[in-house]
Design a protein around this motif. Structure first.
Motif, PDB file in Angstrom:
ATOM      1  N   GLU A 155       0.440  84.427 104.616  1.00 45.02           N
ATOM      2  CA  GLU A 155       1.622  84.511 103.523  1.00 45.02           C
ATOM      3  C   GLU A 155       2.549  85.706 103.524  1.00 45.02           C
ATOM      4  O   GLU A 155       3.249  85.671 102.644  1.00 45.02           O
ATOM      5  CB  GLU A 155       0.679  84.982 101.991  1.00 45.02           C
ATOM      6  N   VAL A 197       4.324  86.096 106.133  1.00 43.24           N
ATOM      7  CA  VAL A 197       5.332  85.811 106.960  1.00 43.24           C
ATOM      8  C   VAL A 197       6.361  84.942 106.351  1.00 43.24           C
ATOM      9  O   VAL A 197       6.271  84.043 105.868  1.00 43.24           O
ATOM     10  CB  VAL A 197       4.819  85.058 108.204  1.00 43.24           C
ATOM     11  N   ARG A 198       7.751  85.497 106.565  1.00 42.49           N
ATOM     12  CA  ARG A 198       8.752  84.428 105.785  1.00 42.49           C
ATOM     13  C   ARG A 198       9.922  84.541 106.544  1.00 42.49           C
ATOM     14  O   ARG A 198      10.204  85.378 107.599  1.00 42.49           O
ATOM     15  CB  ARG A 198       9.237  85.168 104.554  1.00 42.49           C
ATOM     16  N   VAL A 199      10.670  83.268 106.218  1.00 34.86           N
ATOM     17  CA  VAL A 199      12.155  83.107 106.986  1.00 34.86           C
ATOM     18  C   VAL A 199      12.926  83.525 105.573  1.00 34.86           C
ATOM     19  O   VAL A 199      12.841  82.889 104.590  1.00 34.86           O
ATOM     20  CB  VAL A 199      12.383  81.831 107.270  1.00 34.86           C
ATOM     21  N   VAL A 254       7.571  89.797  99.345  1.00 38.28           N
ATOM     22  CA  VAL A 254       6.788  89.322 100.067  1.00 38.28           C
ATOM     23  C   VAL A 254       5.233  90.252 100.131  1.00 38.28           C
ATOM     24  O   VAL A 254       4.391  89.574  99.754  1.00 38.28           O
ATOM     25  CB  VAL A 254       7.115  89.219 101.463  1.00 38.28           C
ATOM     26  N   VAL A 299       9.441  89.256 108.776  1.00 35.60           N
ATOM     27  CA  VAL A 299      10.715  88.512 108.293  1.00 35.60           C
ATOM     28  C   VAL A 299      11.296  88.210 109.369  1.00 35.60           C
ATOM     29  O   VAL A 299      11.654  88.993 110.288  1.00 35.60           O
ATOM     30  CB  VAL A 299      11.207  88.840 107.050  1.00 35.60           C
ATOM     31  N   ASP A 341      10.051  78.291 110.862  1.00 36.17           N
ATOM     32  CA  ASP A 341       8.986  77.927 110.075  1.00 36.17           C
ATOM     33  C   ASP A 341       8.049  78.863 109.824  1.00 36.17           C
ATOM     34  O   ASP A 341       7.494  79.470 110.962  1.00 36.17           O
ATOM     35  CB  ASP A 341       8.427  76.772 110.441  1.00 36.17           C
ATOM     36  N   ALA A 342       7.657  79.605 108.691  1.00 38.49           N
ATOM     37  CA  ALA A 342       6.883  80.535 108.593  1.00 38.49           C
ATOM     38  C   ALA A 342       5.359  80.296 109.115  1.00 38.49           C
ATOM     39  O   ALA A 342       4.788  81.397 109.831  1.00 38.49           O
ATOM     40  CB  ALA A 342       6.671  80.946 107.213  1.00 38.49           C
ATOM     41  N   LEU A 354       5.597  80.637 112.791  1.00 33.02           N
ATOM     42  CA  LEU A 354       5.827  82.146 113.322  1.00 33.02           C
ATOM     43  C   LEU A 354       4.707  82.888 112.958  1.00 33.02           C
ATOM     44  O   LEU A 354       4.221  83.671 114.106  1.00 33.02           O
ATOM     45  CB  LEU A 354       6.757  82.614 112.347  1.00 33.02           C
ATOM     46  N   TYR A 355       3.702  82.560 112.181  1.00 28.77           N
ATOM     47  CA  TYR A 355       2.411  83.309 112.015  1.00 28.77           C
ATOM     48  C   TYR A 355       1.375  82.781 113.317  1.00 28.77           C
ATOM     49  O   TYR A 355       0.894  83.751 113.960  1.00 28.77           O
ATOM     50  CB  TYR A 355       1.655  82.855 110.773  1.00 28.77           C
TER      51      TYR A 355
END
Length: 154
Positions: A10, A12-14, A31, A80, A137-138, A141-142
């Motif tokens: 949760e 990890v974001r774009v 975040v 991010v 895509d988060a 990425l994770y």
């Protein structure tokens, strides 16, 4: 220590684009609030205070903003990717599009430094950063971030 120990899916974001370093810190704080229940205003303030000591843009499009925050029990992270690079005042004067923030307890010692070294070592690999940048895509990425650690540990 592995990234999976300090990073939740949760966290990890774009992010599309931000207009300033302070706005990026606000996004990171949001975040951190949603993933770890950190208070956004104090998180932004802690990041700005640390940044005033010297830039955390380490070069090659990567920034490692970090801070010590009361109420944090273990080192935690927020990752991010920016779709539009931001002038961050990095050491190489290049804009950044990857930011990995670390938050540590106020009295953290060696664990904070170990986490910072791990993130720095990981994001120093240009091929790894290229792979991250190619996957907006988060969840992906994770997976990339945490699988890389398993491979390195083997």
């Amino acid at each position: 220590m592995q990234l999976s120990n300090i990073l939740k899916p949760e966290a990890v974001r774009v992010i599309g684009s931000v207009s300033s370093k302070k706005r990026l810190f606000q996004e990171i704080a949001d975040v951190a609030n949603s993933a770890y229940a950190l208070q956004a205003p104090s998180t932004v303030e802690a990041l700005l205070d640390r940044e005033s000591l010297g830039p955390t843009g380490v070069g090659h499009g990567v920034a490692l903003p970090h801070a010590r925050i009361s109420g944090v029990e273990d080192v935690i992270g927020v990752f991010v990717i920016l779709e539009k690079p931001l002038d961050f005042g990095a050491v190489d004067r290049q804009p950044i599009d990857i930011a990995f923030s670390l938050f540590a307890p106020e009295d953290a010692g060696v664990e904070h430094l170990k986490a910072l070294a791990l993130v720095s070592r990981t994001l120093r690999e240009q091929s790894f950063c290229t792979k991250l940048r190619a996957n907006p895509d988060a969840a992906t990425l994770y997976t990339i971030l945490t699988e890389n650690q398993s491979v390195q540990a083997a």
